[in-house]
Design a protein around this motif. Sequence first.
Motif, PDB file in Angstrom:
ATOM      1  N   ASP A 185       0.853  -1.194   0.000  1.00 15.78           N
ATOM      2  CA  ASP A 185       0.000   0.000   0.000  1.00 15.78           C
ATOM      3  C   ASP A 185       0.884   1.236   0.000  1.00 15.78           C
ATOM      4  OD1 ASP A 185      -1.770   2.102   0.518  1.00 15.78           O
ATOM      5  OD2 ASP A 185      -3.065   0.853   1.774  1.00 15.78           O
ATOM      6  N   ALA A 186       1.142   1.776  -1.201  1.00 14.33           N
ATOM      7  CA  ALA A 186       2.034   2.925  -1.326  1.00 14.33           C
ATOM      8  C   ALA A 186       1.491   4.145  -0.592  1.00 14.33           C
ATOM      9  CB  ALA A 186       2.248   3.250  -2.802  1.00 14.33           C
ATOM     10  N   ALA A 187       0.182   4.350  -0.625  1.00 14.13           N
ATOM     11  CA  ALA A 187      -0.411   5.497   0.058  1.00 14.13           C
ATOM     12  C   ALA A 187      -0.228   5.392   1.565  1.00 14.13           C
ATOM     13  CB  ALA A 187      -1.897   5.608  -0.295  1.00 14.13           C
ATOM     14  N   ALA A 188      -0.338   4.175   2.091  1.00 15.31           N
ATOM     15  CA  ALA A 188      -0.166   3.977   3.529  1.00 15.31           C
ATOM     16  C   ALA A 188       1.280   4.241   3.943  1.00 15.31           C
ATOM     17  CB  ALA A 188      -0.583   2.570   3.918  1.00 15.31           C
ATOM     18  N   VAL A 189       2.227   3.816   3.108  1.00 15.85           N
ATOM     19  CA  VAL A 189       3.639   4.099   3.387  1.00 15.85           C
ATOM     20  C   VAL A 189       3.866   5.604   3.397  1.00 15.85           C
ATOM     21  CG1 VAL A 189       5.998   3.845   2.552  1.00 15.85           C
ATOM     22  CG2 VAL A 189       4.419   1.901   2.432  1.00 15.85           C
ATOM     23  N   ARG A 190       3.362   6.288   2.386  1.00 16.57           N
ATOM     24  CA  ARG A 190       3.526   7.740   2.294  1.00 16.57           C
ATOM     25  C   ARG A 190       2.930   8.436   3.513  1.00 16.57           C
ATOM     26  NH1 ARG A 190      -0.474   9.570  -1.684  1.00 16.57           N
ATOM     27  NH2 ARG A 190      -1.741   9.366   0.218  1.00 16.57           N
ATOM     28  N   ASP A 191       1.715   8.060   3.888  1.00 20.78           N
ATOM     29  CA  ASP A 191       1.034   8.728   4.998  1.00 20.78           C
ATOM     30  C   ASP A 191       1.737   8.464   6.328  1.00 20.78           C
ATOM     31  OD1 ASP A 191      -0.770   9.600   3.126  1.00 20.78           O
ATOM     32  OD2 ASP A 191      -2.358   8.187   3.697  1.00 20.78           O
ATOM     33  N   ALA A 192       2.245   7.240   6.512  1.00 20.26           N
ATOM     34  CA  ALA A 192       2.958   6.924   7.743  1.00 20.26           C
ATOM     35  C   ALA A 192       4.240   7.747   7.854  1.00 20.26           C
ATOM     36  CB  ALA A 192       3.269   5.428   7.799  1.00 20.26           C
ATOM     37  N   VAL A 193       4.979   7.844   6.755  1.00 22.83           N
ATOM     38  CA  VAL A 193       6.199   8.651   6.759  1.00 22.83           C
ATOM     39  C   VAL A 193       5.854  10.107   7.039  1.00 22.83           C
ATOM     40  CG1 VAL A 193       8.059   9.561   5.325  1.00 22.83           C
ATOM     41  CG2 VAL A 193       7.528   7.111   5.277  1.00 22.83           C
ATOM     42  N   TRP A 194       4.790  10.605   6.428  1.00 18.45           N
ATOM     43  CA  TRP A 194       4.419  12.011   6.603  1.00 18.45           C
ATOM     44  C   TRP A 194       4.035  12.303   8.053  1.00 18.45           C
ATOM     45  CZ3 TRP A 194       5.688  16.315   4.857  1.00 18.45           C
ATOM     46  CH2 TRP A 194       4.898  17.456   4.974  1.00 18.45           C
ATOM     47  N   SER A 195       3.353  11.351   8.697  1.00 19.07           N
ATOM     48  CA  SER A 195       2.963  11.570  10.094  1.00 19.07           C
ATOM     49  C   SER A 195       4.195  11.667  10.996  1.00 19.07           C
ATOM     50  CB  SER A 195       2.042  10.446  10.571  1.00 19.07           C
ATOM     51  OG  SER A 195       2.736   9.211  10.682  1.00 19.07           O
ATOM     52  N   LEU A 196       5.231  10.927  10.669  1.00 19.89           N
ATOM     53  CA  LEU A 196       6.469  11.021  11.437  1.00 19.89           C
ATOM     54  C   LEU A 196       7.278  12.256  11.046  1.00 19.89           C
ATOM     55  CD1 LEU A 196       7.577   7.269  11.374  1.00 19.89           C
ATOM     56  CD2 LEU A 196       6.721   8.554  13.335  1.00 19.89           C
ATOM     57  N   ALA A 197       7.221  12.612   9.772  1.00 21.80           N
ATOM     58  CA  ALA A 197       7.969  13.787   9.313  1.00 21.80           C
ATOM     59  C   ALA A 197       7.493  15.053  10.008  1.00 21.80           C
ATOM     60  CB  ALA A 197       7.820  13.935   7.796  1.00 21.80           C
ATOM     61  N   ARG A 198       6.213  15.136  10.311  1.00 24.84           N
ATOM     62  CA  ARG A 198       5.646  16.342  10.924  1.00 24.84           C
ATOM     63  C   ARG A 198       5.859  16.415  12.427  1.00 24.84           C
ATOM     64  NH1 ARG A 198      -0.475  16.211   9.106  1.00 24.84           N
ATOM     65  NH2 ARG A 198      -0.163  14.049   9.782  1.00 24.84           N
ATOM     66  N   ASP A 199       6.372  15.357  13.047  1.00 26.29           N
ATOM     67  CA  ASP A 199       6.432  15.322  14.507  1.00 26.29           C
ATOM     68  C   ASP A 199       7.798  14.841  14.990  1.00 26.29           C
ATOM     69  OD1 ASP A 199       5.991  14.979  17.225  1.00 26.29           O
ATOM     70  OD2 ASP A 199       3.952  14.221  16.952  1.00 26.29           O
ATOM     71  N   PRO A 200       8.761  15.750  15.132  1.00 28.84           N
ATOM     72  CA  PRO A 200      10.102  15.347  15.555  1.00 28.84           C
ATOM     73  C   PRO A 200      10.127  14.718  16.948  1.00 28.84           C
ATOM     74  CG  PRO A 200       9.895  17.749  15.509  1.00 28.84           C
ATOM     75  CD  PRO A 200       8.687  17.198  14.842  1.00 28.84           C
ATOM     76  N   ASP A 201       9.247  15.178  17.856  1.00 30.49           N
ATOM     77  CA  ASP A 201       9.225  14.589  19.193  1.00 30.49           C
ATOM     78  C   ASP A 201       8.780  13.128  19.132  1.00 30.49           C
ATOM     79  OD1 ASP A 201      10.030  16.984  20.312  1.00 30.49           O
ATOM     80  OD2 ASP A 201       7.992  17.650  20.784  1.00 30.49           O
ATOM     81  N   LEU A 202       7.825  12.830  18.273  1.00 36.50           N
ATOM     82  CA  LEU A 202       7.362  11.460  18.122  1.00 36.50           C
ATOM     83  C   LEU A 202       8.466  10.587  17.543  1.00 36.50           C
ATOM     84  CD1 LEU A 202       4.897   9.604  18.450  1.00 36.50           C
ATOM     85  CD2 LEU A 202       4.285  10.145  16.078  1.00 36.50           C
TER      86      LEU A 202
END
Length: 374
Positions: A317-334
């Motif tokens: 699921d390419a969209a799921a990979v993209r969205d997961a990376v983006w959620s981490l990209a936006r949150d350095p503390d996470l």
Amino acid sequence: MRVVIVTESFPPDVNGVAHCALQTARHLVDSGHVPLVVAPATAAGAGSDASAPCPVVRVPSLPLPGYPQVRVALPSRRVAAAITEHRADIVHLASPFVLGVRGMAAAARLGIPAVAVYQTDLAGYARTYVHAGEAAAWRRIRSVHASADLTLAPSSAALHDLESHGVPRVKLWQRGVDTVRFRPELRDEAIRRELAPNGELIVGYVGRLAPEKQVELLAGVCGLDGVRVVVVGDGPSEPALREQLPGAVFLGRRTGDELARIFASLDVFAHTGPFETFCQTVQEAMASGVPVVAPAAGGPLDLVAHGRTGLLVPPRDAAAVRDAVWSLARDPDLRAAYGAVARATVEGRTWAAVGDQLVGHYADILSARTAVAA
């Protein structure tokens, strides 16, 4: 114990089977045992074994058509001869398929117990490369492993697959990770500036570039603002991936301390292949303190604690990979929190610890054989 390790791959090859066989041989030597490795000959020649921890017997081989990095052993009497001459107490079969079948047959003929280590999802490869043959692959796996005194599975998913397809006498044996070589302190700002000169978030993939790895699923990640994809590895899919992953940096094969510095310099590690029986690179990323995005299939199910050390996504699921990376990209503390827990999670998974478990399995098998003989 005198152990013959018959492996389908061994360094200088770079893959999970080769790495595990090398670490097993090292631990046996360090523990006072006497191993011998039997492996396919490499294009590099005999000089490639100069740094091996024990003697290596090479069997004639040919490169796999279309994938020259993989070599397949040819029929040879050297396997049985090596087992006999080494006076083996036990035969260790690493991912038995071609060479390992001969090792199994020789062990049976000589009355020597054998341990088969399941490491390659051949059924998944059959689906990927020939779009058929999964049932035939499982028949071969079952026939090979059923002859062993014990089959060792690297993950709970692999163990379930083996048992559900009728393979008897299966136990779990996971892999170790070098937590001294792979560690967060190796994060290197010079490497980061080279890979992402504009300060982009660095998302890395490390592994073979082959169809079954499905690295093309990172295409959506390449389109994210402020994100740079870095690909480490080589293989037959590289030319196509260079077109499918615009803007990605391809570093080719990297190993040792250089690879460890690259791992530690990532912000997110992304693995895409759905056919991993274990997935050593996920552990190396975790040891490096890097959060992981991986498919919820196979080995990563045991390694990645979703929402604690990384994120598991639906396979393919390419969209799921993209969205997961983006959620981490936006949150350095996470990212930092996931990375810290990831490091803590693997700190006890040393090769020495899992090597001792393996020797324990050997001892149990030899004791069982002795009891039956008595």
